[in-house]
Every structure is written in C-alpha cells, then in structure tokens.
Design a protein around this motif. Structure first.
Motif, PDB file in Angstrom:
ATOM      1  N   LEU A  73       0.808  -1.209   0.033  1.00  0.00           N
ATOM      2  CA  LEU A  73      -0.050   0.083   0.067  1.00  0.00           C
ATOM      3  C   LEU A  73       0.989   1.215  -0.086  1.00  0.00           C
ATOM      4  O   LEU A  73       1.952   1.116   0.458  1.00  0.00           O
ATOM      5  CB  LEU A  73      -1.150   0.005   1.136  1.00  0.00           C
ATOM      6  CG  LEU A  73      -1.784  -1.201   1.292  1.00  0.00           C
ATOM      7  CD1 LEU A  73      -2.890  -0.977   2.463  1.00  0.00           C
ATOM      8  CD2 LEU A  73      -2.413  -1.500   0.056  1.00  0.00           C
ATOM      9  N   ALA A  74       0.338   2.244  -0.802  1.00  0.00           N
ATOM     10  CA  ALA A  74       1.015   3.608  -0.757  1.00  0.00           C
ATOM     11  C   ALA A  74       1.451   4.269   0.429  1.00  0.00           C
ATOM     12  O   ALA A  74       0.477   4.163   1.442  1.00  0.00           O
ATOM     13  CB  ALA A  74       0.528   4.412  -1.658  1.00  0.00           C
ATOM     14  N   GLU A  75       2.637   4.851   0.596  1.00  0.00           N
ATOM     15  CA  GLU A  75       2.792   5.631   1.746  1.00  0.00           C
ATOM     16  C   GLU A  75       2.140   7.095   1.346  1.00  0.00           C
ATOM     17  O   GLU A  75       2.778   7.801   0.763  1.00  0.00           O
ATOM     18  CB  GLU A  75       4.516   5.939   1.964  1.00  0.00           C
ATOM     19  CG  GLU A  75       5.194   4.574   2.325  1.00  0.00           C
ATOM     20  CD  GLU A  75       5.304   4.307   3.856  1.00  0.00           C
ATOM     21  OE1 GLU A  75       4.850   5.184   4.451  1.00  0.00           O
ATOM     22  OE2 GLU A  75       5.834   3.378   4.062  1.00  0.00           O
ATOM     23  N   LEU A  76       1.107   7.173   2.185  1.00  0.00           N
ATOM     24  CA  LEU A  76       0.306   8.366   1.985  1.00  0.00           C
ATOM     25  C   LEU A  76       0.468   9.405   3.265  1.00  0.00           C
ATOM     26  O   LEU A  76       0.389   8.725   4.161  1.00  0.00           O
ATOM     27  CB  LEU A  76      -1.071   8.135   1.450  1.00  0.00           C
ATOM     28  CG  LEU A  76      -1.211   7.622   0.137  1.00  0.00           C
ATOM     29  CD1 LEU A  76      -2.873   7.142   0.053  1.00  0.00           C
ATOM     30  CD2 LEU A  76      -0.710   8.231  -1.036  1.00  0.00           C
ATOM     31  N   PRO A  77       0.552  10.719   2.865  1.00  0.00           N
ATOM     32  CA  PRO A  77       0.466  11.595   4.247  1.00  0.00           C
ATOM     33  C   PRO A  77      -0.774  11.316   5.153  1.00  0.00           C
ATOM     34  O   PRO A  77      -0.550  11.374   6.431  1.00  0.00           O
ATOM     35  CB  PRO A  77       0.307  13.043   3.449  1.00  0.00           C
ATOM     36  CG  PRO A  77       0.980  12.817   2.247  1.00  0.00           C
ATOM     37  CD  PRO A  77       0.574  11.494   1.798  1.00  0.00           C
ATOM     38  N   LYS A  78      -1.942  10.949   4.638  1.00  0.00           N
ATOM     39  CA  LYS A  78      -3.245  10.514   5.166  1.00  0.00           C
ATOM     40  C   LYS A  78      -3.891   9.661   4.415  1.00  0.00           C
ATOM     41  O   LYS A  78      -3.718   9.799   3.233  1.00  0.00           O
ATOM     42  CB  LYS A  78      -3.677  11.826   5.804  1.00  0.00           C
ATOM     43  CG  LYS A  78      -4.252  12.587   4.567  1.00  0.00           C
ATOM     44  CD  LYS A  78      -5.130  13.795   5.033  1.00  0.00           C
ATOM     45  CE  LYS A  78      -5.653  14.583   3.958  1.00  0.00           C
ATOM     46  NZ  LYS A  78      -6.424  15.965   4.389  1.00  0.00           N
ATOM     47  N   PRO A  79      -4.724   8.916   4.959  1.00  0.00           N
ATOM     48  CA  PRO A  79      -5.612   8.094   4.235  1.00  0.00           C
ATOM     49  C   PRO A  79      -6.626   8.843   3.537  1.00  0.00           C
ATOM     50  O   PRO A  79      -6.954   9.924   3.790  1.00  0.00           O
ATOM     51  CB  PRO A  79      -6.483   7.101   5.433  1.00  0.00           C
ATOM     52  CG  PRO A  79      -6.086   7.779   6.471  1.00  0.00           C
ATOM     53  CD  PRO A  79      -4.986   8.707   6.397  1.00  0.00           C
ATOM     54  N   LYS A  80      -7.066   8.374   2.122  1.00  0.00           N
ATOM     55  CA  LYS A  80      -7.830   8.934   1.232  1.00  0.00           C
ATOM     56  C   LYS A  80      -8.694   7.866   0.629  1.00  0.00           C
ATOM     57  O   LYS A  80      -8.602   6.679   0.594  1.00  0.00           O
ATOM     58  CB  LYS A  80      -7.015   9.678   0.095  1.00  0.00           C
ATOM     59  CG  LYS A  80      -6.232   8.530  -0.821  1.00  0.00           C
ATOM     60  CD  LYS A  80      -5.416   9.337  -1.880  1.00  0.00           C
ATOM     61  CE  LYS A  80      -6.310  10.018  -2.722  1.00  0.00           C
ATOM     62  NZ  LYS A  80      -5.390  10.570  -4.005  1.00  0.00           N
TER      63      LYS A  80
END
Length: 319
Positions: A73-80
């Motif tokens: 899963l992508a390393e995202l600043p916050k879940p979207k």
C-alpha cells in the motif's frame, strides 16, 4: 495513520472509523466471469437513485484497504478515499429470462475489469475492488450523472451500440430501456473483446435476441486462435468494430442497412476504437493515424454530436 503499516485484511478501530465515515453501500452480489472481470451489484444504504440508461456514478474504497494481489500500500500523508467513475450496467433479464428494467431493481450493477498497477500518490481502485466479497462495504456516489443517454432517440430510430470490453456496460442498460418502452426501430449491439471468456453478458444477450425480433447482438474477438493462427480452419483474422461498421459488413452481420438519416450510433470504450479528431499544430482538427469509428462514420454521412451541434454519433470514453 500510516496505511502501509496495516497488515492485509487487518481491521483496527481507526480503519473501522474510516469505513463508517466513508462507506454507504454494500456488495449484494458478485459474479466473476474470470479472475480479471467482475459483475458486481451494489446496494446503497438509502433509496436506490433514479438513473437513465448510459449514466454513471462513482465507486470508492479507502487507500487503507488491501489489494487482491497483496501489493504494498502507498505511503500517503493521510488515508484517502479512492473514487472512480463507472457506467451503470444492468442484469438485462431476470431468472426466468424476462426483461428486467432499471426501475425494477434495488441495486446498481457494474461491469469492471481488473487493472493492476503499483500504488502511488494516486492509488488504483480495481485491485481493491477485486478483493471484495458479498456483504462488504464500500462508497457509492449519491447521484448518477452523464449526458450519454437515449434523450435524442425517437421511437422509430435505428440504434447501434458499439463498445469494447466493459464499454458495453452502459449499452446494456440503454438497450433494456429501449426494449422496455417498446422501441419500434432496429437495435444492434456489438462488442469487441480479446477472448470469448471476456463476454460477461453473452447469455443475457442471446436471450434478448430470442425474445425481440428488432434486437441483434454480435461479439467479436481479437486473440482467439481463429484470430491469430493463419492455419486455423476457421481463421477470420482480428475482428475490430471498425471493420464491422462498414456498410456491407454491417448489413451482412445484422441483416439491415444502417443509413445516417434514421440511425444513431453510440460508442463506448477504448479511445482508439472511437477515434476522435484532435487539433494539430496549426489548430486544425485531424483524425488519428489509425482509423477509428468516428472517421469511418463521418465518411458515411454521420455527424458527431456535441453540446452545440446535435448529431447522430454519440461517445463515452473509458479513459
């Protein structure tokens, strides 16, 4: 929350809170013609939204949800919430083979192909959709929209639907809408896929042909042995919709002659099949090097429809 640290399939209070916040519908039924093709029925928590054949809405899942291929899963600043637009399809016939119109069902049906690509800042949705099972929750857009509808069609017009792959989804609901209201003109629906196993609605289409003399369905392939093996006893070569829309071939396949004065054509799917003209360096419109349906049809006398200039070629690109 760093979603990449969540093990595949694990549920945490934080994830449950996100699901509760964003999800408003449930998977009611799911059929897989093969591992990369899905027909899914989604039931909203609220009343089923009214829609016209050919319209679309969105499906969505969180970036925190696991993928069918167990990809990282992508390393995202916050879940979207990952949302994508899908045309609304329909069952076409019920379990007794009777015509089943859009206003007789309490769910929305979608026809979806799995597209695998790595997670990124814009994570893909289908690897997550294909992990779902009956009873799972997801996001459903509240209001179907779109102008790719039967609004310009009169009861005695002839109608041709041409789609590639899951691009036949809107044509299914449009064809049923026409038949349900007693359309008197001819209706031809044709689709092009790689393999016969990609025809998720073949049985329903064949049933409609038996019941309605003015409805004809034809499917064409490009990667079966008879398409690529010159020594095959039934060799026909790769069959594209661009070949089938030529007047003589169309009449041979469907049994009637399509004339621009009385025919509307709906195109949905691969942009290469549609072949819209684009502006060149001098600002003039020109067609793609590889001929698409629009170029072939305009040479036959059809007119591309636009908001300012109504015509009889209508299109819906899938990407």
């Amino acid at each position: 929350m760093n979603s990449s640290n969540t093990p595949s399939g694990e549920s945490t209070p934080e994830i449950e809170e996100l699901r509760s916040k964003h999800y408003n519908a449930t998977i009611e039924d799911l059929r897989m013609p093969h591992e990369h093709l899905m027909i899914v029925r989604v039931k909203p928590d609220q009343e089923i939204p009214v829609f016209s054949g050919g319209q679309y809405t969105t499906l969505g899942l969180g970036s925190w949800e696991p993928r069918v291929d167990n990809g990282v899963l992508a390393e995202l600043p916050k879940p979207k919430l990952i949302r994508r637009a899908y045309s609304i399809s329909c069952p076409m016939v019920d379990s007794q083979g009777k015509l089943l119109s859009n206003d007789q069902i309490d769910y929305l049906e979608f026809y979806i192909t799995l597209v695998l690509r790595p997670d990124s800042d814009d994570p893909p949705l289908t690897p997550r959709l294909f992990r779902l099972k009956v009873g799972d929750r997801l996001h459903l857009g509240k209001k179907p929209v779109g102008t790719y509808t039967l609004k310009p069609i009169q009861s005695n017009d002839n109608v041709i639907f041409a789609g590639t792959g899951t691009g036949e989804a809107p044509h299914n609901s449009m064809a049923v809408e026409l038949l349900k209201r007693g359309h008197s003109g001819q209706i031809a629906s044709m689709t092009c896929v790689r393999y016969r196993g990609d025809l998720g609605y073949l049985a329903q289409q064949e049933e409609l042909q038996k019941q309605y003399s003015n409805y004809r369905y034809a499917a064409f392939t490009t990667r079966e042995p008879e398409n690529i093996d010159h020594s095959h006893p039934q060799y026909v070569g790769k069959q594209y919709l661009q070949d089938m829309i030529l007047p003589d071939k169309f009449q041979e396949v469907f049994g009637w002659a399509a004339v621009p004065e009385q025919t509307h054509i709906f195109l949905c799917g691969n942009p290469s099949m549609i072949g819209l003209p684009e502006k060149n360096e001098t600002g003039e419109l020109e067609f793609p090097e590889s001929k698409g349906m629009v170029e072939l049809l305009t040479k036959q006398g059809y007119q591309l429809s636009s908001p300012k200039v109504p015509g009889n070629i209508h299109f819906e690109k899938y990407w």
